[in-house]
Design an enzyme around this catalytic site. Structure first.
Site, mmCIF file in Angstrom:
data_model
loop_
_atom_site.group_PDB
_atom_site.id
_atom_site.type_symbol
_atom_site.label_atom_id
_atom_site.label_comp_id
_atom_site.label_asym_id
_atom_site.label_seq_id
_atom_site.Cartn_x
_atom_site.Cartn_y
_atom_site.Cartn_z
ATOM 1 N N ASP A 1 -39.879 -33.636 -88.107
ATOM 2 C CA ASP A 1 -40.662 -32.382 -88.797
ATOM 3 C C ASP A 1 -42.061 -33.068 -89.285
ATOM 4 O OD1 ASP A 1 -38.842 -30.519 -87.784
ATOM 5 O OD2 ASP A 1 -37.556 -30.374 -89.804
ATOM 6 N N GLY B 1 -33.615 -31.421 -86.562
ATOM 7 C CA GLY B 1 -33.004 -31.126 -85.320
ATOM 8 C C GLY B 1 -31.544 -30.582 -85.708
ATOM 9 N N ASN C 1 -28.859 -32.704 -87.693
ATOM 10 C CA ASN C 1 -28.341 -32.497 -88.797
ATOM 11 C C ASN C 1 -26.913 -32.218 -89.305
ATOM 12 O OD1 ASN C 1 -31.175 -32.266 -89.601
ATOM 13 N ND2 ASN C 1 -31.354 -30.270 -89.497
ATOM 14 N N PHE D 1 -41.920 -30.774 -84.681
ATOM 15 C CA PHE D 1 -42.464 -29.647 -85.368
ATOM 16 C C PHE D 1 -43.432 -29.874 -86.252
ATOM 17 C CE2 PHE D 1 -41.677 -26.442 -88.860
ATOM 18 C CZ PHE D 1 -41.938 -25.297 -88.313
ATOM 19 N N GLN E 1 -31.103 -19.835 -83.104
ATOM 20 C CA GLN E 1 -32.458 -19.278 -83.117
ATOM 21 C C GLN E 1 -32.806 -19.291 -81.296
ATOM 22 O OE1 GLN E 1 -31.704 -22.484 -84.567
ATOM 23 N NE2 GLN E 1 -33.423 -23.666 -83.974
ATOM 24 N N LEU F 1 -23.795 -15.790 -94.714
ATOM 25 C CA LEU F 1 -24.444 -14.529 -95.398
ATOM 26 C C LEU F 1 -25.235 -14.973 -96.560
ATOM 27 C CD1 LEU F 1 -21.074 -12.267 -95.781
ATOM 28 C CD2 LEU F 1 -22.789 -12.320 -94.072
ATOM 29 N N GLY G 1 -22.210 -15.955 -99.197
ATOM 30 C CA GLY G 1 -21.228 -16.633 -98.760
ATOM 31 C C GLY G 1 -20.863 -16.671 -97.314
ATOM 32 N N GLY H 1 -27.717 -24.106 -93.140
ATOM 33 C CA GLY H 1 -26.672 -23.701 -92.260
ATOM 34 C C GLY H 1 -25.906 -24.770 -91.633
ATOM 35 N N ASP H 2 -26.787 -25.923 -91.043
ATOM 36 C CA ASP H 2 -26.526 -26.948 -90.391
ATOM 37 C C ASP H 2 -25.458 -27.601 -91.401
ATOM 38 O OD1 ASP H 2 -28.211 -26.294 -88.507
ATOM 39 O OD2 ASP H 2 -29.678 -27.779 -89.304
#
Length: 334
Positions: free
Chosen positions: A12, A48, A52, A102, A172, A224, A228, A256-257
């Site tokens: 990135d 990536g 990650n 990115f 995504q 979420l 959580g 999230g990763d």
């Protein structure tokens, strides 16, 4: 238990423009835009999704196998990952393309102008899992994370054909997949990972209800955010795990990763899913409090303390024996 993580490997390039993009836009000339913005700062970060997740697992003392495509410029990044416990021996190196990139510029109002260059990621569709399995002596789980869509479909189909257990993490890429493609990525997965929005989008794409999705996967894990995680299985009651409180949000990218890395580590350690999710939530909070997806420095006593504060002493006692006694150092690669 040996896990391969397939998916994107990227860098990135993040820049900050101190002004406002809108001040440079002329309303009646938008059909012929030619602008240049002088940025004050540039940060180059490793990223990536697959990289990650693998990084997080490596930091937890595991030896995940990273499977993806990168360019000839991957050398230093590859050394960084290897120094942090990641097996990079199955990364395909393109002879002609750069690692996915990115490039994003953010203005004073947090507006962004960004471009994603897929680059070598397009060659991930050429990767066959069979040689990976033979090289490492077998795999117990293959995570199919966001990548070149053809690569994701190929890896999923190969897992089903050869009996390899797999985790579906379309993330995504759901936005660009059709109904049949999405069904192919999900059907038969041991684990399905989504966030709340992706869960709804997945049902819209597949045409399946939540119950029909659960009938086709082993365990559906939905993050979420600050609320959580919810874990669901067909015929069972939903398991809800609250998030670990944060001391201050710095950058949500890669949270999230990190959760997936922690959850999968818990699975490897044969922890119940509740404990695995608790570890995932704790690791996600470390990333949330850092800038960058691989810049966090796990302090295992602090991680255990966070788990105890959020979930109780028994949770901390269950997880603590599996944490590395001394965190893996990043070495000299940076």
């Amino acid at each position: 238990m040996r896990i391969a993580v397939t998916g994107s490997i990227a860098t990135d390039h993040l820049m900050v423009y101190p002004g406002r993009f809108t001040e440079q836009l002329i309303p009646d000339r938008l059909d012929k835009v030619s602008l240049s913005f002088l940025a004050d700062t540039l940060e180059v970060r490793r990223g990536g999704v697959a990289a990650n997740i693998a990084f997080g697992m490596g930091r937890l003392g595991l030896r995940p196998v990273l499977v993806g495509a990168a360019g000839a410029d991957f050398g230093e990044y590859g050394q960084w990952l290897a120094a942090n416990g990641v097996d990079t021996g199955s990364v395909r190196i393109s002879e002609t393309l750069h690692t996915a990139r990115f490039v994003c510029t953010t203005d004073a109002d947090q507006n962004q102008i960004a471009t994603f260059y897929a680059g070598a990621m397009a060659e991930a569709r050429e990767i066959e899992l069979g040689p990976v399995v033979r090289r490492v002596g077998g795999l117990d789980l293959v995570v199919v994370a966001p990548d070149d869509p053809e690569a994701m479909l190929r890896h999923t189909d190969e897992c089903r054909a050869t009996g390899l257990s797999f985790a579906a993490d379309p993330s995504q890429q759901l936005a660009r997949l059709g109904a049949e493609e999405t069904r192919r990525l999900v059907d038969g997965a041991r684990f399905l990972f989504t966030n709340e929005y992706e869960a709804a989008l997945l049902q819209e794409r597949t045409g399946w209800t939540a119950a029909e999705v659960l009938a086709r996967v082993g365990t559906w894990v939905t993050t979420l955010g600050e609320n959580g995680v919810v874990i669901a299985e067909e015929g069972g009651a939903e398991l809800r795990v609250p998030a670990v409180p944060t001391g201050g949000v710095k950058d949500p990218t890669g949270v999230g990763d990190a959760f997936r890395a922690g959850f999968l580590a818990g699975v490897v350690w044969q922890q119940p899913y509740e404990r695995a999710a608790q570890l995932g939530c704790a690791l996600a909070t470390l990333v949330l409090e850092s800038v960058g997806t691989q810049e966090y420095e796990p302090a295992w006593t602090d991680l255990s303390a966070r788990i105890e504060d959020a979930y109780g002493a028994q949770a901390a006692r269950s997880i603590a024996p599996h944490l590395p006694e001394v965190p893996t150092t990043a070495g000299g690669a940076s």
